[in-house]
Design a protein around this motif. Structure first.
Motif, PDB file in Angstrom:
ATOM      1  N   VAL A  95      70.630  53.230  54.474  1.00  0.00           N
ATOM      2  CA  VAL A  95      69.217  53.477  54.204  1.00  0.00           C
ATOM      3  C   VAL A  95      69.120  54.411  53.006  1.00  0.00           C
ATOM      4  O   VAL A  95      69.729  55.486  52.988  1.00  0.00           O
ATOM      5  N   THR A  96      68.370  53.997  52.011  1.00  0.00           N
ATOM      6  CA  THR A  96      68.243  54.799  50.794  1.00  0.00           C
ATOM      7  C   THR A  96      66.959  55.610  50.766  1.00  0.00           C
ATOM      8  O   THR A  96      66.880  56.629  50.083  1.00  0.00           O
ATOM      9  N   GLU A  97      65.955  55.165  51.510  1.00  0.00           N
ATOM     10  CA  GLU A  97      64.663  55.858  51.483  1.00  0.00           C
ATOM     11  C   GLU A  97      63.893  55.562  52.761  1.00  0.00           C
ATOM     12  O   GLU A  97      63.976  54.459  53.312  1.00  0.00           O
ATOM     13  N   ILE A  98      63.161  56.543  53.221  1.00  0.00           N
ATOM     14  CA  ILE A  98      62.245  56.383  54.353  1.00  0.00           C
ATOM     15  C   ILE A  98      60.841  56.666  53.846  1.00  0.00           C
ATOM     16  O   ILE A  98      60.596  57.714  53.243  1.00  0.00           O
ATOM     17  N   THR A  99      59.926  55.746  54.077  1.00  0.00           N
ATOM     18  CA  THR A  99      58.559  55.899  53.578  1.00  0.00           C
ATOM     19  C   THR A  99      57.576  56.037  54.734  1.00  0.00           C
ATOM     20  O   THR A  99      57.736  55.370  55.766  1.00  0.00           O
ATOM     21  N   PRO A 100      56.555  56.874  54.601  1.00  0.00           N
ATOM     22  CA  PRO A 100      55.581  57.073  55.675  1.00  0.00           C
ATOM     23  C   PRO A 100      54.543  55.946  55.731  1.00  0.00           C
ATOM     24  O   PRO A 100      54.487  55.088  54.847  1.00  0.00           O
ATOM     25  N   ARG A 101      53.736  55.980  56.758  1.00  0.00           N
ATOM     26  CA  ARG A 101      52.633  55.040  56.887  1.00  0.00           C
ATOM     27  C   ARG A 101      51.608  55.283  55.779  1.00  0.00           C
ATOM     28  O   ARG A 101      51.260  56.428  55.478  1.00  0.00           O
ATOM     29  N   THR A 102      51.144  54.220  55.166  1.00  0.00           N
ATOM     30  CA  THR A 102      50.083  54.315  54.157  1.00  0.00           C
ATOM     31  C   THR A 102      49.059  53.230  54.438  1.00  0.00           C
ATOM     32  O   THR A 102      49.359  52.040  54.290  1.00  0.00           O
ATOM     33  N   GLY A 103      47.876  53.653  54.864  1.00  0.00           N
ATOM     34  CA  GLY A 103      46.845  52.681  55.199  1.00  0.00           C
ATOM     35  C   GLY A 103      47.299  51.789  56.337  1.00  0.00           C
ATOM     36  O   GLY A 103      47.664  52.255  57.414  1.00  0.00           O
ATOM     37  N   ARG A 104      47.312  50.473  56.100  1.00  0.00           N
ATOM     38  CA  ARG A 104      47.749  49.527  57.120  1.00  0.00           C
ATOM     39  C   ARG A 104      49.242  49.227  57.038  1.00  0.00           C
ATOM     40  O   ARG A 104      49.771  48.488  57.866  1.00  0.00           O
ATOM     41  N   GLU A 105      49.893  49.802  56.045  1.00  0.00           N
ATOM     42  CA  GLU A 105      51.327  49.581  55.877  1.00  0.00           C
ATOM     43  C   GLU A 105      52.126  50.485  56.814  1.00  0.00           C
ATOM     44  O   GLU A 105      51.970  51.703  56.801  1.00  0.00           O
ATOM     45  N   HIS A 106      52.972  49.896  57.627  1.00  0.00           N
ATOM     46  CA  HIS A 106      53.789  50.659  58.553  1.00  0.00           C
ATOM     47  C   HIS A 106      54.818  51.503  57.789  1.00  0.00           C
ATOM     48  O   HIS A 106      55.194  51.159  56.659  1.00  0.00           O
ATOM     49  N   PRO A 107      55.291  52.570  58.393  1.00  0.00           N
ATOM     50  CA  PRO A 107      56.412  53.307  57.790  1.00  0.00           C
ATOM     51  C   PRO A 107      57.625  52.391  57.728  1.00  0.00           C
ATOM     52  O   PRO A 107      57.736  51.416  58.482  1.00  0.00           O
ATOM     53  N   SER A 108      58.531  52.690  56.825  1.00  0.00           N
ATOM     54  CA  SER A 108      59.651  51.771  56.624  1.00  0.00           C
ATOM     55  C   SER A 108      60.938  52.509  56.287  1.00  0.00           C
ATOM     56  O   SER A 108      60.929  53.646  55.811  1.00  0.00           O
ATOM     57  N   ALA A 109      62.040  51.814  56.546  1.00  0.00           N
ATOM     58  CA  ALA A 109      63.373  52.260  56.143  1.00  0.00           C
ATOM     59  C   ALA A 109      63.894  51.235  55.150  1.00  0.00           C
ATOM     60  O   ALA A 109      64.025  50.047  55.482  1.00  0.00           O
ATOM     61  N   THR A 160      64.122  45.628  54.148  1.00  0.00           N
ATOM     62  CA  THR A 160      63.314  46.761  54.605  1.00  0.00           C
ATOM     63  C   THR A 160      62.920  46.559  56.061  1.00  0.00           C
ATOM     64  O   THR A 160      62.463  45.476  56.446  1.00  0.00           O
ATOM     65  N   VAL A 161      63.107  47.597  56.859  1.00  0.00           N
ATOM     66  CA  VAL A 161      62.691  47.558  58.259  1.00  0.00           C
ATOM     67  C   VAL A 161      61.392  48.341  58.398  1.00  0.00           C
ATOM     68  O   VAL A 161      61.324  49.515  58.020  1.00  0.00           O
ATOM     69  N   ARG A 162      60.370  47.668  58.915  1.00  0.00           N
ATOM     70  CA  ARG A 162      59.084  48.304  59.184  1.00  0.00           C
ATOM     71  C   ARG A 162      58.941  48.503  60.689  1.00  0.00           C
ATOM     72  O   ARG A 162      59.363  47.630  61.465  1.00  0.00           O
ATOM     73  N   ALA A 163      58.348  49.623  61.082  1.00  0.00           N
ATOM     74  CA  ALA A 163      58.207  49.920  62.503  1.00  0.00           C
ATOM     75  C   ALA A 163      57.038  50.861  62.718  1.00  0.00           C
ATOM     76  O   ALA A 163      56.556  51.508  61.780  1.00  0.00           O
ATOM     77  N   GLU A 164      56.598  50.944  63.949  1.00  0.00           N
ATOM     78  CA  GLU A 164      55.532  51.896  64.280  1.00  0.00           C
ATOM     79  C   GLU A 164      56.037  53.325  64.084  1.00  0.00           C
ATOM     80  O   GLU A 164      55.296  54.203  63.670  1.00  0.00           O
ATOM     81  N   HIS A 165      57.325  53.531  64.391  1.00  0.00           N
ATOM     82  CA  HIS A 165      57.947  54.848  64.186  1.00  0.00           C
ATOM     83  C   HIS A 165      59.308  54.673  63.520  1.00  0.00           C
ATOM     84  O   HIS A 165      60.111  53.834  63.953  1.00  0.00           O
TER      85      HIS A 165
END
Length: 480
Positions: free
Chosen positions: A229-243, A249-254
């Protein structure tokens, strides 16, 4: 410790004909490296994505899946499950908690901090119970923990530490000074005092990590290895946080960050936690006659009261495994993924072994290795979930992660599931701290701090009867 071990010093160390330096750790040499799981095949969606398949990530997945079996959980791991500190540590499952009790009490009060310490004690038994229930054979022996003092300054400090801990959650039966005639005997050369706590067990750390990974996978958790994993991004609008990984890219609720000493490899996290190196050596098995001289039939884990302290165990196959900080920090938060140990760290650990156990002076060293642990700027572990961002994390255990990671996993379970429990009210939940200084300041500072601690140990060994002022200065600079 000297910066460079001379060739003569290295030749003086008895080494096995099959001596190995690195190769992850002796623990994996003993049981063999696990077969690699497949990497992430492409972008995917999950309910929970955990970054890092060490103890924290595995315990979090275990407790989440047990609490809510329908959760879709993925663990992303750069190498293989248990590759980092979880498979390289000293095998201490103890109730030690690294953080400053006063700092946590400032925000939550003394009572909650005492509750946190009691929770750490319960975590030792929880790990043992889960291992037994799930059929994980990790060579666990709950023999307690012994801490020895080998000079008058250490003795005074040990007595102070007992009194201090008994004000912060240890009752008199939880830690106490041993009578010199205590049985079973453990013969540590030069010991003038020893303390004992029953809340500790010896483990084989790689067996615990690989066993836990097997159990988690059987519960239905997807573990993807060779997935950096190179980066973890937070939730933005309707876009789920991601790894974000090179393979997708893996998107998840958490998204839960459980990367401990490898956190600095993530984008934007370079100064979050300092990757502190810890090193170990393990001898060949000692013969019965040597063990008669040493004792150690109780299999308790052993530490000393020095500033640059060591930690040791008697392994299931009768070796001595001993560790310490070695070369504690590498410039730019670098680390050696293969676990190779620098010669000066090997020499220092061997000298510590011989100093404590002269009877083992001829025992060949079979293996040396290193690993990294995560150190926050205030040296205080933390666990947190931000539901708005969809991000969570736990770590910063400062070398006490075997049991602390279990407590973190249970706490992350409750936080992710939005439960309010005794665990989520503990004072380390939500604790935040500023990042470390930029280079070269953090490298210079680390070298100065550990140089001061080693100077303090030398002065105290030369019959200084109280804690050296060099140690006080090191503590002040470090912010501990």
């Amino acid at each position: 410790m000297k910066l460079i071990a001379s060739a003569a010093e290295m030749r003086a160390i008895p080494r096995s004909t099959e001596f190995r330096n690195g190769g992850v750790s002796f623990w994996y040499r003993e049981q063999g490296l696990p077969e690699r799981r497949a990497p992430l095949p492409g972008s995917a969606d999950y309910d929970v994505c955990i970054v890092g398949a060490g103890y924290t990530g595995l315990w979090t997945a275990y407790y989440l899946k047990k609490a809510q079996p329908d959760l879709r959980i993925a663990i992303l791991e750069r190498e293989f499950a248990g590759f980092g500190a979880s498979g390289r540590n000293g095998g201490w499952l103890s109730a030690e908690f690294a953080g400053s009790r006063e700092r946590y009490a400032e925000s939550h009060g003394k009572g909650p901090m005492i509750a946190l310490q009691r929770a750490m004690m319960a975590s030792v038994d929880e790990v043992i119970a889960v291992a037994e229930r799930e059929g994980i054979d990790a060579d666990i022996v709950k023999g307690g923990m012994r801490t020895v003092a080998t000079n008058s300054a250490q003795e005074a400090r040990l007595l102070e530490e007992i009194a201090y801990l008994q004000e912060w959650g240890y009752w008199p039966e939880d830690i106490y000074l041993l009578d010199p005639g205590h049985e079973p005997a453990l013969q540590v050369a030069g010991a003038v005092a020893a303390a004992f706590s029953p809340h500790a067990a010896r483990i084989q750390p790689a067996k615990l990590a690989t066993g836990l990974a097997r159990v988690v996978e059987a519960l239905g958790v997807d573990i993807f290895e060779d997935t950096a994993v190179t980066e973890i991004t937070p939730r933005t609008g309707r876009e789920h946080p991601s790894a974000v990984t090179p393979g997708g890219t893996v998107r998840a609720e958490h998204i839960i960050r459980a990367t401990e000493g490898f956190t600095s490899s993530l984008a934007g996290q370079r100064r979050q936690w300092l990757p502190m190196n810890s090193s170990m050596i393990a001898t060949e098995p000692l013969d019965a006659r040597t063990w008669e001289r040493i004792g150690w039939s109780g299999r308790e884990v052993l530490g000393d009261a020095a500033h640059a302290y060591v930690y040791a165990q008697r392994t299931a196959d009768d070796r001595i495994a001993i560790g310490g900080r070695g070369v504690p920090y590498r410039f730019g938060s670098a680390h050696d993924a293969n676990g190779a140990t620098q010669p000066q760290a090997i020499a220092e650990l061997w000298r510590a072994l011989v100093r404590l156990f002269p009877a083992a002076a001829e025992a060949p060293v079979a293996h040396a290795w290193s690993g990294v642990l995560g150190v926050p700027r205030d040296w205080c572990p933390t666990v947190h979930v931000d539901h708005a961002e969809g991000l969570g994390w736990a770590g910063g255990y400062v070398g006490s992660g075997v049991s602390t990671s279990n407590l973190a996993g249970r706490t992350l379970r409750d936080l992710v599931l939005r439960r309010t429990t005794e665990l989520t009210r503990l004072p380390w939940v939500g604790h935040r701290v500023r990042g470390w200084e930029p280079e070269p300041l953090r490298w210079i500072g680390t070298q100065v701090i550990y140089g001061l601690y080693r100077t303090a140990d030398r002065r105290e060994s030369d019959r200084v009867s109280q804690t050296s002022g060099f140690a006080d200065l090191a503590a002040k600079i470090s912010g501990r």
